[in-house]
Scaffold this motif. Structure first.
Motif, short mmCIF file in Angstrom:
data_model
loop_
_atom_site.label_atom_id
_atom_site.label_comp_id
_atom_site.label_asym_id
_atom_site.label_seq_id
_atom_site.Cartn_x
_atom_site.Cartn_y
_atom_site.Cartn_z
N THR A 86 86.24 -32.49 -24.85
CA THR A 86 86.59 -33.71 -24.12
C THR A 86 87.05 -33.39 -22.70
N HIS A 87 87.69 -34.36 -22.08
CA HIS A 87 88.17 -34.28 -20.69
C HIS A 87 89.39 -35.20 -20.60
N GLY A 88 89.88 -35.41 -19.39
CA GLY A 88 90.99 -36.33 -19.20
C GLY A 88 92.24 -35.72 -18.63
N SER A 89 92.27 -34.40 -18.46
CA SER A 89 93.49 -33.72 -18.06
C SER A 89 93.70 -33.75 -16.55
N VAL A 90 94.84 -33.18 -16.13
CA VAL A 90 95.16 -33.05 -14.70
C VAL A 90 94.56 -31.79 -14.08
N TRP A 91 93.90 -30.95 -14.90
CA TRP A 91 93.49 -29.62 -14.44
C TRP A 91 92.13 -29.67 -13.77
N THR A 116 77.53 -38.18 -7.47
CA THR A 116 78.80 -37.54 -7.82
C THR A 116 79.05 -37.74 -9.31
N ALA A 117 80.29 -37.57 -9.74
CA ALA A 117 80.65 -37.74 -11.15
C ALA A 117 82.01 -38.40 -11.25
N ASP A 118 82.25 -39.00 -12.40
CA ASP A 118 83.52 -39.68 -12.65
C ASP A 118 84.61 -38.72 -13.09
N HIS A 119 84.24 -37.55 -13.56
CA HIS A 119 85.19 -36.50 -13.99
C HIS A 119 84.39 -35.28 -14.41
N GLY A 120 85.09 -34.20 -14.70
CA GLY A 120 84.45 -33.00 -15.23
C GLY A 120 84.59 -32.96 -16.73
N GLY A 121 84.80 -31.76 -17.26
CA GLY A 121 84.93 -31.63 -18.71
C GLY A 121 85.30 -30.21 -19.10
N LEU A 122 85.84 -30.07 -20.29
CA LEU A 122 86.27 -28.79 -20.84
C LEU A 122 85.42 -28.46 -22.05
N ASP A 123 84.89 -27.24 -22.11
CA ASP A 123 84.08 -26.84 -23.25
C ASP A 123 84.95 -26.75 -24.51
N LEU A 124 84.29 -26.77 -25.67
CA LEU A 124 85.03 -26.70 -26.93
C LEU A 124 85.80 -25.39 -27.02
N PRO A 125 86.99 -25.40 -27.60
CA PRO A 125 87.84 -24.20 -27.59
C PRO A 125 87.26 -23.05 -28.39
N GLU A 126 86.46 -23.34 -29.43
CA GLU A 126 85.89 -22.26 -30.22
C GLU A 126 85.00 -21.36 -29.35
N ARG A 127 84.22 -21.94 -28.46
CA ARG A 127 83.39 -21.13 -27.58
C ARG A 127 84.23 -20.50 -26.47
N GLN A 128 85.26 -21.21 -26.00
CA GLN A 128 86.15 -20.63 -25.00
C GLN A 128 86.83 -19.38 -25.53
#
Length: 549
Positions: A481-486, A337-349
């Protein structure tokens, strides 16, 4: 191996994969329960990322996909960081119960200028700080699977290897026989602990890797679509970096490449052999925390060629790790499993038309100074480790003014255009911890599962979706980074496999706190006197009786 460059990487480490997966003297097969539990956490492996590359796996991930697959697992709580996430995996408990509410938090009872405490820090040690500390499990309030196994039978061995101290220690638990994590000169352990020969060999290999040049890795065919540059800051890009480097003195340089996971897996496999794990009459536990996916996600984002190359490499390495266990004829069960997911950098988003993807706007950096001026109090008035999560009113604020300062701070923060909501302590504690399916949790439910009354802040700040709380990218270190509620940070895969496992896929939401009771059912470990938040998952489809008691 499909990904041939990894063989060259291992050769450079003086540990050829031919030796890594060599045939060894076989042990006699045993009856159930399995004699070895292997628990693997891939740091920052989100469910979205796993699903994106799933069709291209042909190694270790492909093997696990033949077993019980839960593609919609959840780190259900709000602070989706490494410490809280790892604290849930083998305890069956949310951070509200484990006490590990973040990577760092503030303890106003600590008599030092910076009251920030690291999750693995023994703050009782003189001179300790959140960045220079003695590793300890004292902040973990509940037992792990390994602790419970050894309470029942002290002959059970618990061995933990991680690419970070927090993954190795939180997965292994306080009573683990061996715990190893990267230090200043290779993998290290607690002072005074025995160091097996495998540790010496892997540290020699790590030293050789550090002084060697690394040419760019080739791009596998399945990764070519991701191989394009994305501007990040002035004159810098991500999306084409292929882990080339010269000699380095930084362990982070090695960890921010497939080499980091390679070293961790080779050490784990060597320890299985040297310590003869899984070859006695009781069940042993091996936990493995793989950190490179996280380091690469932070340095280059999750949607570039760097992450694709990392996952193809990890798939191959896991396949060879399992082959080595097979060669010893070990009766084992694996959970990954994993400890959390992650969000890609906003420039690419933004290039991908993701709504409202952005870096954090100004405002938080002046918050404490503005609050001090408005209240007439001396700074610091507020304490926080980041622009989201736990915020604390400083201990210097008089008791009769704390409510006023809290209200003023919440009003200031709530006015920031990228803040979703601020939750006060009383509102959070009034909310019972829900038992609803994790996909139906409200944001307040997520915050409550992360909230420990003795350690959490005076209020909790939640940012809007797709806000990256890094105002300016630091290429090669922190662009995402990561860390959010989403959910992009909460959702993780959960996979169970053992020799002969029948395939089943359950798309409904389950949680990482469900892993402990599920493993307990497979090794006949009684949890009737243990208070947890998770439930046993049925991983045996079509069997007359469920594995769950």
């Amino acid at each position: 191996m499909k990904f041939v460059r990894i063989a060259a990487l291992v050769t450079a480490l003086t540990l050829p994969f031919a030796a890594f997966a060599q045939s060894e003297e076989s042990a006699e097969s045993t009856e159930t329960p399995p004699r070895l539990v292997v628990a693997i956490s891939v740091d920052q492996l989100s469910a979205d990322l796993f699903a994106q590359h799933r069709q291209n796996f042909s190694g270790g991930f492909a093997r696990l996909l033949q077993g019980a697959v839960f593609p919609s697992g959840y780190q259900a709580h709000s602070t989706t960081e490494t410490c809280p996430g790892h604290s849930t995996i083998l305890t069956g408990s949310h951070p509200a119960r484990t006490g590990i509410i973040g990577n760092r938090w503030f303890d106003m009872s600590v008599e030092r200028d910076d009251a920030r405490v690291y999750c693995m820090e023994d703050s009782r040690v003189e001179g300790s700080s959140s960045s220079d500390y003695t590793v300890s499990t004292r902040h973990l309030l509940v037992p792990t699977l390994g602790d419970l196994m050894q309470r029942v039978n002290d002959a059970s061995r618990v061995v933990s290897v991680g690419g970070k101290d927090r993954s190795a220690v939180l997965l292994g638990g306080g009573d683990a026989d061996h715990v190893f994590w990267p230090g200043d000169a290779g993998f290290t352990t607690f002072a005074g602990r025995e160091t097996p020969e495998a540790l010496t060999r892997i540290n020699e290999a790590a030293m050789q890797a550090a002084v060697s040049n690394r040419i760019p890795l080739p791009v596998p065919q399945q990764c070519t679509a991701y191989n394009r540059a994305v501007p990040v800051g002035e004159g810098t890009t991500v999306g084409t970096h292929l882990f080339s480097r010269g000699p380095t003195t930084s362990g982070r340089d090695i960890l921010t490449s497939p080499e980091g996971d390679l070293l961790t897996l080779v050490l784990a496999a060597d320890l299985v052999s040297e310590l003869e794990l899984g070859q006695q009459d009781t069940t042993d536990l091996l936990t493995i925390g793989l950190a490179s996916t996280d380091y690469i996600g932070h340095a280059y984002g999750t949607e570039g060629v760097e992450m694709c190359v990392q996952l193809m490499a990890l798939d191959a390495m896991l396949g060879d790790f399992f082959a080595r266990l097979d060669a010893r004829n070990i009766d084992y069960v694996v959970v990954l499993t994993a400890d959390h997911g992650g969000l890609d950098l906003p420039e690419r988003q933004v290039e991908q038309a993701a709504p409202r993807a952005a870096r954090l706007l100004p405002g938080f950096e002046t918050l404490d100074a503005r609050l001090a001026e408005e209240t007439g109090l001396a700074a610091p008035v507020l304490r926080a480790d980041s622009p989201f999560g736990d915020f604390y009113i400083d201990r210097s604020v008089p008791e009769d003014r704390r409510a006023e300062v809290t209200d003023r701070a919440i009003a200031m923060i709530s006015a920031h255009p990228q803040v979703y909501r601020v939750y006060g302590r009383s509102e959070i504690l009034a909310q019972p911890i829900t038992t609803a399916p994790p996909e139906h949790w409200t944001v307040l439910d997520r915050v409550r599962a992360n909230f420990n009354a003795e350690r959490s802040g005076d209020f909790i700040v939640v940012l809007q979706p797709r806000v990256t709380p890094i105002p300016e990218a630091i290429p090669g270190a922190y662009v995402a980074t990561h860390g959010s509620v989403w959910d992009y940070d909460r959702r993780v895969p959960i996979l169970f496999w053992w020799p002969g496992a029948e395939h089943v896929e359950q798309p409904l939401g389950v949680m990482t706190v469900d892993i402990l009771p599920t493993l307990a059912s497979l090794i006949d470990l009684d949890l009737s006197n243990v208070e947890i938040d998770g439930r046993c998952l049925d991983v045996m489809p079509g069997v007359a009786e469920s594995n769950c008691p």
